[in-house]
Design a protein around this motif. Sequence first.
Motif, PDB file in Angstrom:
ATOM      1  N   GLY A 180     -64.952  22.084 -29.175  1.00  0.00           N
ATOM      2  CA  GLY A 180     -64.600  20.895 -29.355  1.00  0.00           C
ATOM      3  C   GLY A 180     -64.592  20.048 -27.940  1.00  0.00           C
ATOM      4  O   GLY A 180     -65.149  19.078 -27.357  1.00  0.00           O
ATOM      5  N   GLU A 181     -63.692  20.795 -27.073  1.00  0.00           N
ATOM      6  CA  GLU A 181     -63.437  20.139 -25.867  1.00  0.00           C
ATOM      7  C   GLU A 181     -64.518  20.001 -24.854  1.00  0.00           C
ATOM      8  O   GLU A 181     -64.935  19.218 -24.205  1.00  0.00           O
ATOM      9  CB  GLU A 181     -62.359  20.937 -25.143  1.00  0.00           C
ATOM     10  CG  GLU A 181     -60.978  20.372 -24.986  1.00  0.00           C
ATOM     11  CD  GLU A 181     -60.188  21.260 -24.370  1.00  0.00           C
ATOM     12  OE1 GLU A 181     -60.258  21.560 -22.961  1.00  0.00           O
ATOM     13  OE2 GLU A 181     -59.112  21.419 -24.788  1.00  0.00           O
ATOM     14  N   LEU A 182     -65.329  21.133 -25.030  1.00  0.00           N
ATOM     15  CA  LEU A 182     -66.616  21.319 -24.307  1.00  0.00           C
ATOM     16  C   LEU A 182     -67.634  20.449 -24.561  1.00  0.00           C
ATOM     17  O   LEU A 182     -68.233  19.722 -23.682  1.00  0.00           O
ATOM     18  CB  LEU A 182     -67.135  22.676 -24.541  1.00  0.00           C
ATOM     19  CG  LEU A 182     -68.108  23.310 -23.713  1.00  0.00           C
ATOM     20  CD1 LEU A 182     -67.690  23.191 -22.404  1.00  0.00           C
ATOM     21  CD2 LEU A 182     -68.673  24.713 -23.971  1.00  0.00           C
ATOM     22  N   ASP A 183     -67.829  20.090 -26.043  1.00  0.00           N
ATOM     23  CA  ASP A 183     -68.671  19.124 -26.231  1.00  0.00           C
ATOM     24  C   ASP A 183     -68.270  17.649 -25.776  1.00  0.00           C
ATOM     25  O   ASP A 183     -69.247  17.022 -25.281  1.00  0.00           O
ATOM     26  CB  ASP A 183     -68.704  18.986 -28.014  1.00  0.00           C
ATOM     27  CG  ASP A 183     -69.281  20.136 -28.601  1.00  0.00           C
ATOM     28  OD1 ASP A 183     -69.888  20.810 -28.172  1.00  0.00           O
ATOM     29  OD2 ASP A 183     -69.416  20.041 -29.912  1.00  0.00           O
ATOM     30  N   ALA A 184     -67.230  17.521 -25.677  1.00  0.00           N
ATOM     31  CA  ALA A 184     -66.781  15.950 -25.343  1.00  0.00           C
ATOM     32  C   ALA A 184     -66.889  16.007 -23.926  1.00  0.00           C
ATOM     33  O   ALA A 184     -67.535  14.963 -23.340  1.00  0.00           O
ATOM     34  CB  ALA A 184     -65.241  15.828 -25.710  1.00  0.00           C
ATOM     35  N   ARG A 185     -66.765  17.141 -23.253  1.00  0.00           N
ATOM     36  CA  ARG A 185     -67.004  17.004 -21.845  1.00  0.00           C
ATOM     37  C   ARG A 185     -68.337  16.613 -21.363  1.00  0.00           C
ATOM     38  O   ARG A 185     -68.822  15.945 -20.557  1.00  0.00           O
ATOM     39  CB  ARG A 185     -66.320  18.100 -20.900  1.00  0.00           C
ATOM     40  CG  ARG A 185     -66.055  17.867 -19.364  1.00  0.00           C
ATOM     41  CD  ARG A 185     -65.250  18.955 -18.897  1.00  0.00           C
ATOM     42  NE  ARG A 185     -66.188  20.255 -19.017  1.00  0.00           N
ATOM     43  CZ  ARG A 185     -65.492  21.515 -19.303  1.00  0.00           C
ATOM     44  NH1 ARG A 185     -64.321  21.716 -19.822  1.00  0.00           N
ATOM     45  NH2 ARG A 185     -66.623  22.545 -19.535  1.00  0.00           N
ATOM     46  N   GLU A 186     -69.096  17.498 -22.127  1.00  0.00           N
ATOM     47  CA  GLU A 186     -70.621  17.620 -21.692  1.00  0.00           C
ATOM     48  C   GLU A 186     -71.011  16.237 -22.155  1.00  0.00           C
ATOM     49  O   GLU A 186     -72.084  15.580 -21.366  1.00  0.00           O
ATOM     50  CB  GLU A 186     -71.426  18.722 -22.662  1.00  0.00           C
ATOM     51  CG  GLU A 186     -71.124  19.932 -22.169  1.00  0.00           C
ATOM     52  CD  GLU A 186     -71.643  20.695 -23.089  1.00  0.00           C
ATOM     53  OE1 GLU A 186     -72.123  22.178 -22.829  1.00  0.00           O
ATOM     54  OE2 GLU A 186     -72.093  20.578 -24.357  1.00  0.00           O
ATOM     55  N   LEU A 187     -70.701  15.584 -23.292  1.00  0.00           N
ATOM     56  CA  LEU A 187     -71.394  14.107 -23.646  1.00  0.00           C
ATOM     57  C   LEU A 187     -70.784  13.135 -22.480  1.00  0.00           C
ATOM     58  O   LEU A 187     -71.629  12.361 -21.967  1.00  0.00           O
ATOM     59  CB  LEU A 187     -70.760  13.922 -24.858  1.00  0.00           C
ATOM     60  CG  LEU A 187     -71.285  12.458 -25.431  1.00  0.00           C
ATOM     61  CD1 LEU A 187     -72.630  12.624 -25.719  1.00  0.00           C
ATOM     62  CD2 LEU A 187     -70.536  12.347 -26.776  1.00  0.00           C
ATOM     63  N   ALA A 188     -69.545  13.457 -22.196  1.00  0.00           N
ATOM     64  CA  ALA A 188     -69.262  12.202 -21.097  1.00  0.00           C
ATOM     65  C   ALA A 188     -69.960  12.509 -19.756  1.00  0.00           C
ATOM     66  O   ALA A 188     -70.278  11.376 -19.169  1.00  0.00           O
ATOM     67  CB  ALA A 188     -67.860  12.633 -20.783  1.00  0.00           C
ATOM     68  N   GLU A 189     -70.140  13.890 -19.361  1.00  0.00           N
ATOM     69  CA  GLU A 189     -70.970  13.950 -17.970  1.00  0.00           C
ATOM     70  C   GLU A 189     -72.445  13.391 -18.268  1.00  0.00           C
ATOM     71  O   GLU A 189     -72.828  12.999 -17.407  1.00  0.00           O
ATOM     72  CB  GLU A 189     -71.087  15.419 -17.862  1.00  0.00           C
ATOM     73  CG  GLU A 189     -69.600  16.104 -17.224  1.00  0.00           C
ATOM     74  CD  GLU A 189     -69.660  17.812 -17.272  1.00  0.00           C
ATOM     75  OE1 GLU A 189     -68.707  18.262 -16.753  1.00  0.00           O
ATOM     76  OE2 GLU A 189     -70.691  18.232 -17.442  1.00  0.00           O
ATOM     77  N   LEU A 190     -73.034  13.889 -19.383  1.00  0.00           N
ATOM     78  CA  LEU A 190     -74.481  13.028 -19.585  1.00  0.00           C
ATOM     79  C   LEU A 190     -74.108  11.844 -19.613  1.00  0.00           C
ATOM     80  O   LEU A 190     -75.348  11.262 -18.895  1.00  0.00           O
ATOM     81  CB  LEU A 190     -74.989  13.741 -20.748  1.00  0.00           C
ATOM     82  CG  LEU A 190     -76.337  13.324 -21.048  1.00  0.00           C
ATOM     83  CD1 LEU A 190     -77.326  14.003 -20.195  1.00  0.00           C
ATOM     84  CD2 LEU A 190     -76.734  13.896 -22.590  1.00  0.00           C
ATOM     85  N   LYS A 191     -73.386  11.252 -20.213  1.00  0.00           N
ATOM     86  CA  LYS A 191     -73.522   9.604 -20.215  1.00  0.00           C
ATOM     87  C   LYS A 191     -73.176   8.989 -18.813  1.00  0.00           C
ATOM     88  O   LYS A 191     -74.068   8.181 -18.538  1.00  0.00           O
ATOM     89  CB  LYS A 191     -72.260   8.924 -20.953  1.00  0.00           C
ATOM     90  CG  LYS A 191     -72.848   9.327 -22.466  1.00  0.00           C
ATOM     91  CD  LYS A 191     -71.492   8.659 -23.672  1.00  0.00           C
ATOM     92  CE  LYS A 191     -72.132   8.484 -24.998  1.00  0.00           C
ATOM     93  NZ  LYS A 191     -71.068   8.051 -25.924  1.00  0.00           N
TER      94      LYS A 191
ATOM     95  N   ASP B 273     -62.753  27.484 -36.496  1.00  0.00           N
ATOM     96  CA  ASP B 273     -62.265  28.228 -35.319  1.00  0.00           C
ATOM     97  C   ASP B 273     -63.629  27.931 -34.302  1.00  0.00           C
ATOM     98  O   ASP B 273     -63.329  27.708 -33.334  1.00  0.00           O
ATOM     99  CB  ASP B 273     -63.097  29.730 -36.054  1.00  0.00           C
ATOM    100  CG  ASP B 273     -62.611  30.757 -34.850  1.00  0.00           C
ATOM    101  OD1 ASP B 273     -61.492  31.019 -34.375  1.00  0.00           O
ATOM    102  OD2 ASP B 273     -63.546  31.577 -34.221  1.00  0.00           O
ATOM    103  N   ALA B 274     -64.882  27.753 -34.673  1.00  0.00           N
ATOM    104  CA  ALA B 274     -65.976  27.513 -34.017  1.00  0.00           C
ATOM    105  C   ALA B 274     -65.971  26.115 -33.434  1.00  0.00           C
ATOM    106  O   ALA B 274     -65.929  25.814 -32.385  1.00  0.00           O
ATOM    107  CB  ALA B 274     -67.368  27.424 -34.780  1.00  0.00           C
TER     108      ALA B 274
END
Length: 403
Positions: free
Chosen positions: A260-271, A254-255
């Motif tokens: 999941g989606e948010l994590d991937a987006r944040e990582l892409a933005e940071l990179k 559930d968590a």
Amino acid sequence: MGIEAAVWGELVGQSSAVKVLAAAADAAHRLDGAARSAMTHAWLITGPPGSGRSNAARAFAAALMCAEGGCGECLDCRTTLSGAHPDVTVVATEMLSIGVDQMREVITKASMSPTTGAWQIIVVEDADRITDQGADALLKSLEEPPPSTVWILCAPTPDDVIVTIRSRTRKVALRTPMDRDVAALLVRRDGIDETMAAHAARAAQGHIGRARGLARSEEAREERRRIMQVPGLLTSVGACLRTAEALVAMATADAERRTGELDARELAELKEALGFGTKGTRPKQAQAALKDLEDKQKARVKRLQRDALDRVLTELTTWYRDVLSIQLGVVDAVDDDTIAAIGLINAGMRERIRQAAECSTPEQTIAKVDALLEARTALEHSVAPLLAMEALLIRLGGFAVVC
Ligand SMILES: [Zn+2]
């Protein structure tokens, strides 16, 4: 406009709190210049989860900002309610705590004059999660508030906020709204049909967001049905351990789904911000930033997992509460008329609950409710989730725990 202002409309069953907040907002509108220091600069809105603390805080902020005292329609109202008003800062955390750095940032904001509105408002949704260091920093700001600054802190109970802060706030308590008020809100605001709204409100026990989730999502209802099977599964220690593992896995999934989606987006933005892909080597700072993000994301999953387990505990408590009602004769076990059916939270499981009531004593049921409360405390104190759930289910199954 007072309590009639549109902005209070979603605060169901909270007339006494609304009266206090609306009167304060009305009084604030009559103040100007130096007289503004007469406004209470620090508020503490408390209430059980789902009772509408953050809604109340935003509505109060809108009532202060809006020239009409909270019409719900003007730009000030709409931007305040949506969190976009430049003079209203909403601090919410997905983490387990609000640290000193985050607090310092908002304290700086609090010290500034409002840009467009009459007030600089800071809403802290999880004031119970402020760390001790963060609280020390906040305390200074509460002791000498700028004349136009208003702090609105939210927490489950006054005891959840450290005493030095609590004593500097004016307290407003929300209560658990009645099932029928929650159901009426779901019908009126969300267009949910009456039967479903009544069922969801009953199951959610006054938690408005949870009721809405249950009413709108078959997935949420299915999850609840699965949780309500748990008491019947606890037939051996082995079964308790397997069920604990399944519940933790469910909470983790559930968590992870939520984040999941948010994590991937944040990582892409940071990179992208760090210029990855354009340079051959990664400077040290970039590594540190990535590590920070990873830590933040891990903490967020942990909190969401804990929140999911907390929901499991809440749902299970309704089961044992029903068992106890039958054992104590508060609710008729067999009579299925409407009034008796209202007495059980899980009226649809009457027969199973009746059987469970017959095979145990009220003392045993009370011990199980205690076990649920202790499991919640254990999770709050960072006991490993699987360990806490195993210990709980073994007790719920009636097996002795040997330490
Ligand atoms: Zn307005």
